[in-house]
Motif scaffolding. Structure first.
Motif, PDB file in Angstrom:
ATOM      1  N   GLU A 583       0.824  -1.197   0.000  1.00 22.90           N
ATOM      2  CA  GLU A 583       0.000   0.000   0.000  1.00 22.90           C
ATOM      3  C   GLU A 583       0.861   1.251   0.000  1.00 22.90           C
ATOM      4  OE1 GLU A 583      -4.168  -0.824   2.271  1.00 22.90           O
ATOM      5  OE2 GLU A 583      -2.419  -0.703   3.574  1.00 22.90           O
ATOM      6  N   GLY A 584       0.455   2.234  -0.786  1.00 22.68           N
ATOM      7  CA  GLY A 584       1.019   3.564  -0.669  1.00 22.68           C
ATOM      8  C   GLY A 584       0.213   4.341   0.356  1.00 22.68           C
ATOM      9  N   VAL A 585       0.846   5.319   1.003  1.00 27.03           N
ATOM     10  CA  VAL A 585       0.161   6.116   2.018  1.00 27.03           C
ATOM     11  C   VAL A 585       0.455   7.593   1.777  1.00 27.03           C
ATOM     12  CG1 VAL A 585      -0.216   6.516   4.472  1.00 27.03           C
ATOM     13  CG2 VAL A 585       0.467   4.242   3.686  1.00 27.03           C
ATOM     14  N   LEU A 586      -0.604   8.384   1.620  1.00 26.34           N
ATOM     15  CA  LEU A 586      -0.478   9.831   1.513  1.00 26.34           C
ATOM     16  C   LEU A 586      -1.109  10.465   2.739  1.00 26.34           C
ATOM     17  CD1 LEU A 586      -1.448  10.364  -2.235  1.00 26.34           C
ATOM     18  CD2 LEU A 586       0.819  10.719  -1.219  1.00 26.34           C
ATOM     19  N   ALA A 587      -0.354  11.280   3.447  1.00 25.96           N
ATOM     20  CA  ALA A 587      -0.898  12.020   4.583  1.00 25.96           C
ATOM     21  C   ALA A 587      -1.441  13.346   4.065  1.00 25.96           C
ATOM     22  CB  ALA A 587       0.190  12.260   5.628  1.00 25.96           C
ATOM     23  N   VAL A 588      -2.712  13.577   4.322  1.00 21.95           N
ATOM     24  CA  VAL A 588      -3.365  14.834   3.949  1.00 21.95           C
ATOM     25  C   VAL A 588      -3.669  15.556   5.257  1.00 21.95           C
ATOM     26  CG1 VAL A 588      -5.332  15.913   2.788  1.00 21.95           C
ATOM     27  CG2 VAL A 588      -4.340  13.794   1.880  1.00 21.95           C
ATOM     28  N   MET A 589      -2.963  16.651   5.515  1.00 20.23           N
ATOM     29  CA  MET A 589      -3.001  17.275   6.837  1.00 20.23           C
ATOM     30  C   MET A 589      -3.207  18.790   6.741  1.00 20.23           C
ATOM     31  SD  MET A 589      -2.392  14.885   9.198  1.00 20.23           S
ATOM     32  CE  MET A 589      -2.379  13.127   8.780  1.00 20.23           C
ATOM     33  N   GLY A 590      -3.925  19.319   7.722  1.00 15.89           N
ATOM     34  CA  GLY A 590      -4.109  20.756   7.818  1.00 15.89           C
ATOM     35  C   GLY A 590      -5.573  21.118   8.010  1.00 15.89           C
ATOM     36  N   PRO A 591      -5.854  22.378   8.381  1.00 19.94           N
ATOM     37  CA  PRO A 591      -7.224  22.801   8.660  1.00 19.94           C
ATOM     38  C   PRO A 591      -8.194  22.543   7.497  1.00 19.94           C
ATOM     39  CG  PRO A 591      -5.664  24.491   9.350  1.00 19.94           C
ATOM     40  CD  PRO A 591      -4.873  23.464   8.616  1.00 19.94           C
ATOM     41  N   ASN A 592      -7.675  22.528   6.265  1.00 23.86           N
ATOM     42  CA  ASN A 592      -8.545  22.314   5.100  1.00 23.86           C
ATOM     43  C   ASN A 592      -8.454  20.902   4.538  1.00 23.86           C
ATOM     44  OD1 ASN A 592      -9.822  24.866   4.915  1.00 23.86           O
ATOM     45  ND2 ASN A 592      -7.951  25.753   4.046  1.00 23.86           N
ATOM     46  N   SER A 593      -7.905  19.967   5.327  1.00 26.08           N
ATOM     47  CA  SER A 593      -7.774  18.590   4.832  1.00 26.08           C
ATOM     48  C   SER A 593      -9.133  17.933   4.604  1.00 26.08           C
ATOM     49  CB  SER A 593      -6.938  17.758   5.809  1.00 26.08           C
ATOM     50  OG  SER A 593      -7.480  17.794   7.114  1.00 26.08           O
ATOM     51  N   TYR A 632       0.641  12.910  12.868  1.00 25.78           N
ATOM     52  CA  TYR A 632       1.944  13.008  13.519  1.00 25.78           C
ATOM     53  C   TYR A 632       2.460  14.441  13.462  1.00 25.78           C
ATOM     54  CZ  TYR A 632       6.608  11.320  14.963  1.00 25.78           C
ATOM     55  OH  TYR A 632       7.790  11.085  15.644  1.00 25.78           O
ATOM     56  N   VAL A 633       1.594  15.357  12.977  1.00 27.49           N
ATOM     57  CA  VAL A 633       2.002  16.762  12.876  1.00 27.49           C
ATOM     58  C   VAL A 633       1.117  17.677  13.718  1.00 27.49           C
ATOM     59  CG1 VAL A 633       3.105  16.533  10.624  1.00 27.49           C
ATOM     60  CG2 VAL A 633       0.654  17.073  10.752  1.00 27.49           C
ATOM     61  N   GLY A 634       0.106  17.118  14.395  1.00 23.99           N
ATOM     62  CA  GLY A 634      -0.698  17.912  15.309  1.00 23.99           C
ATOM     63  C   GLY A 634      -1.781  18.735  14.651  1.00 23.99           C
ATOM     64  N   GLU A 635      -2.313  18.259  13.522  1.00 24.58           N
ATOM     65  CA  GLU A 635      -3.385  18.977  12.829  1.00 24.58           C
ATOM     66  C   GLU A 635      -4.494  18.006  12.430  1.00 24.58           C
ATOM     67  OE1 GLU A 635      -3.522  22.170  12.573  1.00 24.58           O
ATOM     68  OE2 GLU A 635      -1.453  22.674  13.117  1.00 24.58           O
ATOM     69  N   LEU A 636      -5.647  18.569  12.108  1.00 28.16           N
ATOM     70  CA  LEU A 636      -6.702  17.769  11.482  1.00 28.16           C
ATOM     71  C   LEU A 636      -6.121  17.092  10.254  1.00 28.16           C
ATOM     72  CD1 LEU A 636      -9.785  17.078  11.092  1.00 28.16           C
ATOM     73  CD2 LEU A 636      -9.879  19.131   9.643  1.00 28.16           C
ATOM     74  N   GLY A 637      -6.370  15.803  10.091  1.00 30.92           N
ATOM     75  CA  GLY A 637      -5.824  15.156   8.912  1.00 30.92           C
ATOM     76  C   GLY A 637      -6.108  13.669   8.848  1.00 30.92           C
ATOM     77  N   TRP A 638      -5.799  13.120   7.691  1.00 34.82           N
ATOM     78  CA  TRP A 638      -6.022  11.700   7.420  1.00 34.82           C
ATOM     79  C   TRP A 638      -4.801  11.108   6.717  1.00 34.82           C
ATOM     80  CZ3 TRP A 638      -9.883  15.161   7.740  1.00 34.82           C
ATOM     81  CH2 TRP A 638     -11.098  14.784   8.348  1.00 34.82           C
ATOM     82  N   GLU A 639      -4.533   9.857   7.014  1.00 32.54           N
ATOM     83  CA  GLU A 639      -3.574   9.082   6.235  1.00 32.54           C
ATOM     84  C   GLU A 639      -4.378   8.224   5.266  1.00 32.54           C
ATOM     85  OE1 GLU A 639      -1.223   6.943   9.072  1.00 32.54           O
ATOM     86  OE2 GLU A 639      -0.320   8.765   9.911  1.00 32.54           O
ATOM     87  N   VAL A 640      -4.101   8.373   3.982  1.00 31.85           N
ATOM     88  CA  VAL A 640      -4.858   7.690   2.935  1.00 31.85           C
ATOM     89  C   VAL A 640      -4.062   6.466   2.491  1.00 31.85           C
ATOM     90  CG1 VAL A 640      -5.942   7.916   0.678  1.00 31.85           C
ATOM     91  CG2 VAL A 640      -5.805   9.914   2.197  1.00 31.85           C
ATOM     92  N   TYR A 641      -4.566   5.284   2.790  1.00 28.62           N
ATOM     93  CA  TYR A 641      -3.931   4.022   2.420  1.00 28.62           C
ATOM     94  C   TYR A 641      -4.573   3.520   1.129  1.00 28.62           C
ATOM     95  CZ  TYR A 641      -1.766   3.742   7.032  1.00 28.62           C
ATOM     96  OH  TYR A 641      -1.011   3.997   8.154  1.00 28.62           O
ATOM     97  N   VAL A 642      -3.755   3.293   0.134  1.00 33.86           N
ATOM     98  CA  VAL A 642      -4.287   2.868  -1.173  1.00 33.86           C
ATOM     99  C   VAL A 642      -3.383   1.775  -1.735  1.00 33.86           C
ATOM    100  CG1 VAL A 642      -3.041   4.775  -2.307  1.00 33.86           C
ATOM    101  CG2 VAL A 642      -4.948   3.665  -3.477  1.00 33.86           C
TER     102      VAL A 642
END
Length: 817
Positions: A583-593, A632-642
């Motif tokens: 699986e690849g993993v993209l972390a999408v993080m920040g107030p607008n995630s 792991y950065v202290g913001e609203l966010g998701w790790e996307v496993y694909v």
């Protein structure tokens, strides 16, 4: 007749200084039936031609502890065994010819004080006084360690061998191990043959220790274990006798790749040249014994030219010996120690990167302790053989990497320095997408990882410095995007271990401190502990189904963490599988995630459906993925496993949708600075196997009342009763300019009490930050925090703010909005 036994408790393969040290320390532990087998003659591999420098200071506290132990041991061996070791404390001087090197050695001096090593920064006049023959031209700074020493390498090994024999060990020369016999994950014995072919036999044994030096890779293969190392040519010259030459400190001039050692009225000049010469790609000759390699004066001449200018006495002295001998080097310049991950009774102590003499005493002591108790005596993560990835045993990889690793010993040890050879082996599914967008790659455990992103027209390479490096602003901009808008970065290299089977829940509740009796889709942040409450792994665990969990680990420790799980599997009916590459993993993080994910998926990302700490399967673009709401950065966010087959599509979908929102691609440097602002721990730095989970401030993640026993439970209960003995605190410098990395001393009310375990720049908070332990036994937290704190940055004390809670978003409100 060889008179070898038919059975032994342990067979040690290799009679260099390392093998002799392991044998010596095992008999000191009271072990009987210890057998050491040497293919030719003791010391005949690389030990006999070592330079014999015995320094105390290493890059970390525990490596320094081992080096200091070696010194103390060698000082007493002669009295114990009657064998002269030639050990003497002559001191050592390191000089800097650039401002950058001066900062490096001054930072090392500050670190030495934190580790309890006697050290002083000295003037050029003092250098001349201690080393009268030096030319001071160009010297910008110097550091003196008065208690460093030197010794006779062969005699140190022979003294250890004699000490081992005195304790009952059998040390046999001219006996080659021809085969290691295995049954499943255990060695059952070794086959041997006499050097002259006159005898052969078999020794049944409970365990084997691979101390075969530059043969360690080959012996490892016989045992079914991976021991990545490669021999390189190592050059030095010895002068004729110089009238009136007296004992002087060892002199190191790393900017000229050279070291100088006075020995019996002669000078030995050695080198760690920037590009080395790997040796024996086709294998080490069977007859090798006390052999010298072919001279290559052209290769050594540039070193000698500078040396004659630095120590003019060399121009007058004739060369008695031009020596070229092999030394083994590992992919990361750290030696291999410990229990091999592939087998349950094969131990390794090999690959000492030209510091075998100064390391042998401590390494033998630590390994003997580990073998005797079954547990590491303290954190050995720097050298634990389980840090090595399976692919790193590839011979072509080792050949290419070894060209660089020898020279790195004397290269500038800049923060964030990346290896340049043997790159590009492991690539994530997003590699080419990231490269198209300006990624500047670093490497960890073979993985190519985007560390930062260059702007259009900006050079895509590192310009190293101890100050702010050329990517500092790039990383600050990435940091700001995560804090204020939305950023995306690649986490595919993080280890993913699937635990599946009828006993999956029971096994997880035994191996880990968290409570895993949770609904499908729940994510548990947790630690795997040892018997003393130390942290063996720092992981997130997601329940995928009734019978399956996904354990996510740091990239560098995936093999070690999986090995820990397997070794503690017992009778639990589970299958443990590495699925990292699947699986690849993209972390999408920040107030607008959330806004970005809603633009590419019909799934519901609200707190009602997908609160913090939960995962869900989603449609994304035209594909499928699983999103984990963690950070792991202290913001609203998701790790996307694909899955790897759809990874490219998902990247393109997210990247395209993010263009109108100002989505910024980010790198690992940003992730580290953001996690430090938030006080998130970094395994291997802030938390290790010798750091108690309660002292580390992670007691909240351990559920002692979950209704089942787990490894380390009693130690956690006890520590919670008596209170933390140390406190892992967060520090922020009050001055905005200085940089922190790690190992800088912590001063409490003017006294050194510890050192930073990690450091980085807090771009949101406007200053360098660090974490580190402060002794606190019997103290209330309020009293610890009420003290005045400073951090020593290359000898300058800088006032620091201190906190036990995160400086950034202490209530974690931002991650749960």
């Amino acid at each position: 007749m060889s008179n070898l036994p038919q059975k032994a408790r342990v067979v040690i393969i290799g009679g260099g200084v390392i093998g002799c040290s392991v044998a010596y320390h095992l008999v000191k532990k009271g072990w009987k039936d210890v057998v050491l087998l040497e293919r030719k003659q003791l010391t005949s591999g690389t030990t006999w031609h070592a330079a014999g420098l015995i320094a105390q200071l290493r890059a970390t506290k525990n490596m320094t502890k081992l080096a200091k132990y070696s010194q103390e041991l060698y000082g007493t061996l002669e009295e114990e065994t009657g064998v002269a070791t030639g050990f003497k404390r002559c001191g050592s001087i390191t000089v800097a010819l650039t401002e950058e090197r001066k900062e490096e050695i001054y930072r090392q001096a500050a670190m030495a004080r934190a580790f309890g090593v006697e050290v002083e920064e000295i003037s050029n006049e003092r250098v001349q006084e201690l080393y009268p023959h030096i030319n001071l031209d160009g010297i910008k700074g110097a550091v003196y360690l008065p208690l460093d020493g030197q010794g006779d390498p062969a005699n140190i090994a022979l003294a250890l061998a004699k000490g081992a024999r005195m304790g009952g060990a059998l040390v046999k020369e001219r006996i080659k191990v021809t085969e290691i016999v295995k049954q499943g994950r255990k060695v059952t014995g070794v086959d041997w043959m006499a050097d002259d072919g006159s005898e052969s036999g078999h020794i049944e044994c409970d365990m084997v220790v691979n101390c075969a030096g530059m043969w360690g890779h080959e012996v490892g293969k016989m045992a079914g274990v991976n021991v990545p190392l490669h021999a390189c040519e190592h050059f030095y010259i010895v002068t004729e006798n110089i009238d009136g030459l007296t004992q002087m400190p060892v002199l190191r001039v790393p900017d000229e790749y050279a070291y100088y050692k006075e020995d019996a009225g002669k000078i030995l000049l050695g080198a760690f040249e920037p590009e080395s010469k790997p040796w024996a790609m086709e294998g080490i000759p069977e007859s090798f014994e006390f052999d010298q390699l072919q001279e290559d004066f052209d290769h050594f001449e540039p070193i000698l030219e500078k040396a004659v200018e630095r120590v003019p006495l060399l121009a007058e002295a004739g060369i008695h010996t031009f020596f070229n001998g092999p030394e083994s080097f590992t992919p990361d310049d750290a030696y291999h120690l410990g229990l091999a991950p592939e087998m349950d009774n094969v131990w390794v102590a090999a690959g000492f990167n030209s510091i075998g003499i100064q390391s042998a005493g401590g390494a033998g002591m630590a390994l003997a302790d580990w073998m005797d108790s079954g547990e590491k005596p303290f954190d050995l993560g720097d050298v634990d053989i389980s840090r090595m990835q399976p692919f790193q045993g590839n011979k072509k990889y080792l050949f290419e990497r070894s060209k660089e690793t020898l020279g790195l010993l004397y290269a500038d040890h800049f923060p964030y320095r990346q290896k340049e050879t043997a790159r590009g082996v492991r690539r994530t599914p997003f590699h080419h997408h990231l490269m198209e967008q300006g990624a500047v790659m670093g490497e960890l455990a073979g993985w190519e990882r985007a560390n930062w992103f260059a702007n259009p027209g900006q050079e895509r390479e590192y310009r190293y410095s101890w100050k702010r490096q050329n990517w500092f602003k790039n990383s600050a901009d990435e940091h700001r995007a995560i804090r204020e808008n939305v950023g995306m970065y690649d986490m595919s290299s993080f280890g993913k271990i699937r635990v599946e089977g009828p006993d999956a829940e029971a096994f997880m509740n035994y191996i880990g401190g968290g409570d895993y009796s949770v609904p499908t889709g729940k994510i548990v942040y947790t630690q795997f502990l040892n018997r003393t409450g130390g942290i063996e792994a720092d992981v997130t665990v997601t329940r995928l189904s009734e019978l399956a969990y996904l354990v996510v680990t740091p990239a560098a420790t995936r093999l070690a963490d999986q090995t820990w799980m397997r070794r503690n599997q017992g009778d639990f009916n589970v299958v443990i599988t590495d699925v990292t590459a699947g699986e690849g993993v993209l972390a999408v993080m920040g107030p607008n995630s959330r806004k970005l994910l809603e633009a590419v998926s019909p799934a519901n990302f609200t707190n009602d459906v997908n609160p913090f700490g939960t995962a869900q399967e989603i449609e994304i673009g035209m594909g499928l993925a699983r999103v984990h709401r963690v950070t792991y950065v202290g913001e609203l966010g998701w790790e996307v496993y694909v899955s790897a087959d759809m990874a490219g599509h998902v990247f393109e979908t997210l990247h395209a949708a993010g263009q109108d929102m100002g989505l910024k691609l980010c790198g690992m440097h940003m992730m580290d600075s953001a996690r430090l602002e938030k006080g998130y721990r970094h395994f291997g730095h802030d938390i290790t196997c010798e750091d108690h989970v309660v002292d580390a401030g992670l007691g909240f993640a351990v559920k002692v009342d979950k209704g089942s026993d787990f490894i380390g439970r009693e130690a956690v209960i006890k520590r919670k009763e008596i209170g933390a003995q140390n406190r892992l605190l967060q520090f922020k410098l009050t001055e905005p300019e200085p940089m922190l990395y790690h190992n800088e001393p912590i001063l409490r009310d003017g006294e050194i009490v510890g050192y930073l375990t990690s450091g980085n720049y807090g771009h949101t908070l406007g200053g360098a930050m660090g974490m580190g332990y402060v002794p606190a036994a019997g103290e209330k937290l309020a009293d610890v925090l009420a003290s005045s704190y400073e951090i020593d940055v290359m000898g300058t004390r800088i006032k620091a703010e201190v906190s036990s809670k995160p400086f950034y978003d202490p209530k974690s409100e931002r991650v749960k909005v």
